[in-house]
Design an enzyme around this catalytic site. Structure first.
Site, mmCIF file in Angstrom:
data_model
loop_
_atom_site.group_PDB
_atom_site.id
_atom_site.type_symbol
_atom_site.label_atom_id
_atom_site.label_comp_id
_atom_site.label_asym_id
_atom_site.label_seq_id
_atom_site.Cartn_x
_atom_site.Cartn_y
_atom_site.Cartn_z
ATOM 1 N N CYS A 2 0.160 -1.086 0.188
ATOM 2 C CA CYS A 2 0.059 0.168 -0.300
ATOM 3 C C CYS A 2 0.869 1.395 -0.079
ATOM 4 C CB CYS A 2 -0.852 0.179 1.385
ATOM 5 S SG CYS A 2 -2.233 -0.791 1.076
ATOM 6 N N ARG A 27 2.247 1.191 -5.951
ATOM 7 C CA ARG A 27 2.886 0.342 -5.593
ATOM 8 C C ARG A 27 1.481 -0.752 -5.034
ATOM 9 N NH1 ARG A 27 6.998 2.449 -1.012
ATOM 10 N NH2 ARG A 27 6.087 1.044 -0.241
ATOM 11 N N TRP A 75 -3.704 -2.100 -1.308
ATOM 12 C CA TRP A 75 -3.470 -3.542 -2.073
ATOM 13 C C TRP A 75 -4.163 -4.530 -1.133
ATOM 14 C CZ3 TRP A 75 -1.202 -8.112 -1.601
ATOM 15 C CH2 TRP A 75 -1.221 -9.096 -2.565
ATOM 16 N N ASN A 101 -0.814 -0.023 6.366
ATOM 17 C CA ASN A 101 0.252 -0.866 5.533
ATOM 18 C C ASN A 101 0.545 -1.429 6.122
ATOM 19 O OD1 ASN A 101 2.142 -2.005 3.271
ATOM 20 N ND2 ASN A 101 2.896 -0.569 2.972
ATOM 21 N N GLY A 102 0.763 -3.214 5.328
ATOM 22 C CA GLY A 102 1.134 -4.367 6.346
ATOM 23 C C GLY A 102 -0.116 -5.391 6.986
ATOM 24 N N GLU A 491 12.184 -16.032 -16.916
ATOM 25 C CA GLU A 491 11.258 -14.333 -16.694
ATOM 26 C C GLU A 491 10.237 -14.084 -18.180
ATOM 27 O OE1 GLU A 491 11.822 -12.405 -15.088
ATOM 28 O OE2 GLU A 491 11.799 -10.179 -16.534
ATOM 29 N N LYS A 495 6.994 -12.280 -17.352
ATOM 30 C CA LYS A 495 6.761 -11.373 -17.613
ATOM 31 C C LYS A 495 5.008 -11.751 -18.914
ATOM 32 C CE LYS A 495 8.395 -9.297 -16.358
ATOM 33 N NZ LYS A 495 9.795 -9.195 -15.719
ATOM 34 N N GLU A 498 2.077 -12.194 -16.403
ATOM 35 C CA GLU A 498 1.254 -11.298 -15.041
ATOM 36 C C GLU A 498 0.577 -10.367 -15.748
ATOM 37 O OE1 GLU A 498 6.125 -9.203 -14.304
ATOM 38 O OE2 GLU A 498 4.934 -8.996 -13.123
ATOM 39 N N HIS A 514 10.024 -35.413 -19.790
ATOM 40 C CA HIS A 514 9.626 -35.815 -18.183
ATOM 41 C C HIS A 514 8.208 -35.397 -17.785
ATOM 42 C CE1 HIS A 514 14.105 -37.328 -17.496
ATOM 43 N NE2 HIS A 514 14.374 -35.787 -17.783
ATOM 44 N N LYS A 613 3.722 -2.997 -7.346
ATOM 45 C CA LYS A 613 4.843 -2.947 -7.812
ATOM 46 C C LYS A 613 5.899 -3.553 -6.597
ATOM 47 C CE LYS A 613 8.469 -1.522 -10.228
ATOM 48 N NZ LYS A 613 8.946 -2.803 -11.591
HETATM 49 O O1 M6R Z 1 11.074 -4.654 -6.146
HETATM 50 P P1 M6R Z 1 11.791 -6.293 -6.067
HETATM 51 O O2 M6R Z 1 12.899 -6.654 -7.158
HETATM 52 O O3 M6R Z 1 12.039 -6.599 -5.053
HETATM 53 O O4 M6R Z 1 10.327 -7.090 -6.511
HETATM 54 C C1 M6R Z 1 10.297 -8.461 -5.958
HETATM 55 C C2 M6R Z 1 9.186 -8.600 -7.189
HETATM 56 O O5 M6R Z 1 7.773 -8.615 -6.277
HETATM 57 C C3 M6R Z 1 9.081 -7.986 -8.912
HETATM 58 O O6 M6R Z 1 10.342 -8.932 -9.384
HETATM 59 C C4 M6R Z 1 7.925 -9.273 -9.429
HETATM 60 O O7 M6R Z 1 8.067 -10.412 -10.004
HETATM 61 C C5 M6R Z 1 7.924 -8.350 -10.880
HETATM 62 N N1 M6R Z 1 6.944 -7.567 -11.144
HETATM 63 C C6 M6R Z 1 8.258 -8.500 -11.827
HETATM 64 O O8 M6R Z 1 8.136 -7.827 -13.449
#
Ligand code: M6R
Length: 618
Positions: A2, A27, A75, A101-102, A491, A495, A498, A514, A613
């Protein structure tokens, strides 16, 4: 996850707080809200389950005369994104408003106790216990500040909390109890601002001044802002003095610069990433390292490396495992921070621990870092946020210097992380005499040529868009890679899933037979990373196995390679670079594929559903 902003000063609070929220929206963005305190000491709430912009537009609240308020982007953890669940939350007498937040781990028992005492709840959130708890403590005779301080004792878990007392002499108190997000305090002569993210301070600055002095709250410290000024207390209630840390916010000034999305802009910025990320570590004119900025690595000898991170940062660690093993000859382990937290740990002062994270605020990584520190390991961080909690916890920080990444999908920070980790591995390898001086110079020279190769790859955006157009029908994708490109397959899948919500898996190509091979038919798209390295022939065989089963193949190969021309349905051709740097080039077309597939499907690319984020809760 948040975002939090609070202000007490002499300006109209509402426009300042809503523009701070627009900086924080990345965020967490499932709802947002503002509480203003007017001159009579009344609270005015404005909440929305739409984007922050809807708070600024056509709001009658904008005309309320108020120079004090708190604001939040949410969030959701406890309770769906609804208006009652949106913050700020207030007590039953409506004279205390809170943003949080938390996660409050003992909220269920606290809520039950409060309900028994007659406190009425209107939301499903854990956060709503806070205004009621403060009210309860005040009823027992404590003043607002002391009642707020009792949260340190009453709440379990990791939180950042800001509360405002609505009265003719309003007062704001803030506290953090762990790693659920930092709080920065920016004093000015008429009061002050508290934000969970440095970029949110920008709207409160006068003119073009982007150099500010801020105080960062340590766990359990409390700051109070009122018309009398700003004061700080430790967890025992003793008044303490906090030093202001000089921060430059120039990197936080971000615009889309004509691109449709921040993600596209951030992908297009990547040719600058490699050198920006390593310019503090390497003198590129002499091809030598700047040892003064690498004191942890130069001053000690290590018998192993441990890297931790989450999501894309974890994928960067996985690529870099090969760097440290092959260039520094050190046994190297990688862990997801969330897993590492709860496992038996074997670290000591001979372990170099590298925590990777663009935000420097990921709760799992921070918590793992603080445990590692307590165990005596040497702890450094690769991050993009000076002043973040990771920066504060680490012995030494290596900053990505690539500017704020706004798109939730990490792109440029991945390349920056890899560049730094590559440089660190070369440096360690040269320190222990494993890499010759010539090898070091050659590897640095390879890095120097990378920006041009990245720029060349970026120029092919239209051809990646064309391929995306042909494959965006599919709801299932398999990304295959081997060796150093296996994490790139993961990766690529991350991408895609998400931002487009398409099911995608990243797999080690050798593992395909496998199990996953059973999935292959004409509706499954297999993206095979088959650039030239020692495992190339094996990748080619894997592609043929997929084609033999009528799978649809997108093959990512080097420009000079025509051996898969007749097998693959679509070819992505990228310039050849050293196998160690190939992941940096190979990830770029995969970022574009995700972007253009998500765009064709009309997805909210910069703010995909359910994500945030910075993941500041466990
Ligand atoms: O800020 P950070 O790099 O620690 O964040 C880690 C993950 O939350 C972040 O990389 C997330 O997987 C991204 N949305 C991927 O695109």
């Amino acid at each position: 996850m948040c975002g939090i902003a609070a202000y007490l000063g002499s300006e109209q609070a509402y426009p300042l707080l809503t523009s701070a929220l627009s900086k924080l929206e990345y965020r967490g963005y499932d709802s947002a809200g503002v509480a203003l305190i007017d001159g009579n000491g009344d609270i005015h709430l404005n909440k929305t389950i739409n984007k922050v912009a809807s708070l600024s537009e056509n709001s009658s609240k904008a005309s309320i005369k108020s120079t004090v308020g708190i604001a939040h982007t949410r969030w959701a953890t406890h309770g769906a994104p609804t208006v009652p669940n949106a913050h700020p939350h207030v007590n039953n007498d409506k004279n205390i408003a809170v943003v949080h937040n938390g996660i409050i781990e003992n909220f269920a028992e606290l809520k039950a106790q409060l309900q028994k005492q007659g406190y009425e709840f209107v939301s499903e959130t854990d956060s709503e216990v806070i205004p009621h708890l403060i009210a309860q403590q005040m009823k027992e005779g404590l003043d607002f500040e002391s009642a707020f301080a009792s949260l340190n004792r009453l709440l379990r878990g990791s939180q950042a909390i800001v509360a405002v007392l609505a009265s003719e002499e309003p007062m704001i108190c803030a506290l953090r109890t762990g790693y659920a997000g930092g709080l920065a305090v920016f004093p000015d002569h008429n009061g002050g601002t508290i934000t969970s993210d440095l970029s949110a301070i920008l709207p409160f600055l006068k003119g073009t001044d982007v150099q500010v002095g801020v105080a960062f709250l340590e766990p359990h410290e409390i700051v109070t802002i009122s018309a009398k000024g700003i004061s700080y207390r430790d967890e025992n209630g003793n008044v303490i003095k906090k030093d202001l840390v000089k921060m430059s916010l120039s990197d936080n000034v971000v615009e889309k610069k004509g691109y449709d999305h921040y993600m596209l802009k951030e992908i297009m910025e990547q040719s600058d990433s490699v050198l920006a990320a390593t310019r503090e570590l390497i003198d590129f004119s002499s091809l030598h390292f700047k040892s003064d900025n690498l004191s942890v690595l130069s001053g000690s000898s290590f018998d192993r490396v441990l890297m931790i991170g989450c999501g894309t940062s974890l994928n960067a660690c996985s690529v870099a495992q090969t760097y440290f093993e092959e260039l520094a000859n050190l046994p190297t382990e990688i862990y997801s921070s969330s897993e590492f937290r709860y496992k038996k740990k074997f670290v000591n002062d001979k372990t170099l621990v590298i925590a990777v994270g663009q935000s420097g605020e990921t709760a799992d990584t921070l918590s793992a870092m603080s445990e590692i520190k307590a165990l005596g390991a040497r702890l450094v961080t690769v991050c993009n946020t000076p002043g973040s909690q990771a920066d504060q916890l680490a012995e030494e920080s290596y900053f990505m210097n690539c500017g704020v990444e706004v798109g939730v999908a990490s792109t440029k920070t991945f390349i920056s992380s890899l560049s730094i980790l590559y440089a660190l591995a070369i440096y360690l390898g040269s320190n222990v005499g494993y890499l010759s001086e010539t090898a070091v110079r050659d590897k640095i020279a390879d890095m120097l040529s990378l920006p041009d190769v990245i720029a060349e790859t970026l120029k092919d955006a239209d051809s990646f868009k064309e391929i995306a157009h042909h494959i965006n029908f599919s709801n299932n994708f398999l990304f295959l890679g081997r060796g150093i490109n296996y994490p790139i397959a993961i990766e690529g899948a991350l991408k895609l899933k998400e931002i487009s919500y398409i099911h995608a898996e990243g797999y080690a190509a050798g593992e395909m037979k496998h199990g996953p091979i059973a999935l292959i038919d004409e509706s499954l798209v297999t993206v095979a990373i088959a650039t030239q390295d020692m495992l190339y022939d094996k990748m080619v065989s894997n592609v043929k196995e997929v084609k033999a089963r009528n799978g649809l193949v997108v093959a990512l190969v080097n420009e000079s390679d025509d051996s898969l021309d007749s097998d693959a349905d679509y070819l992505i051709k990228v310039p050849a670079v050293s196998p160690y740097l190939a992941p940096i080039i190979n990830v770029i077309p995969l970022q574009f594929l995700s972007y253009y597939i998500a765009s064709a499907r009309g997805c909210d690319i910069d703010q995909p559903r359910n994500l945030a984020k910075s993941v500041t809760v466990e």
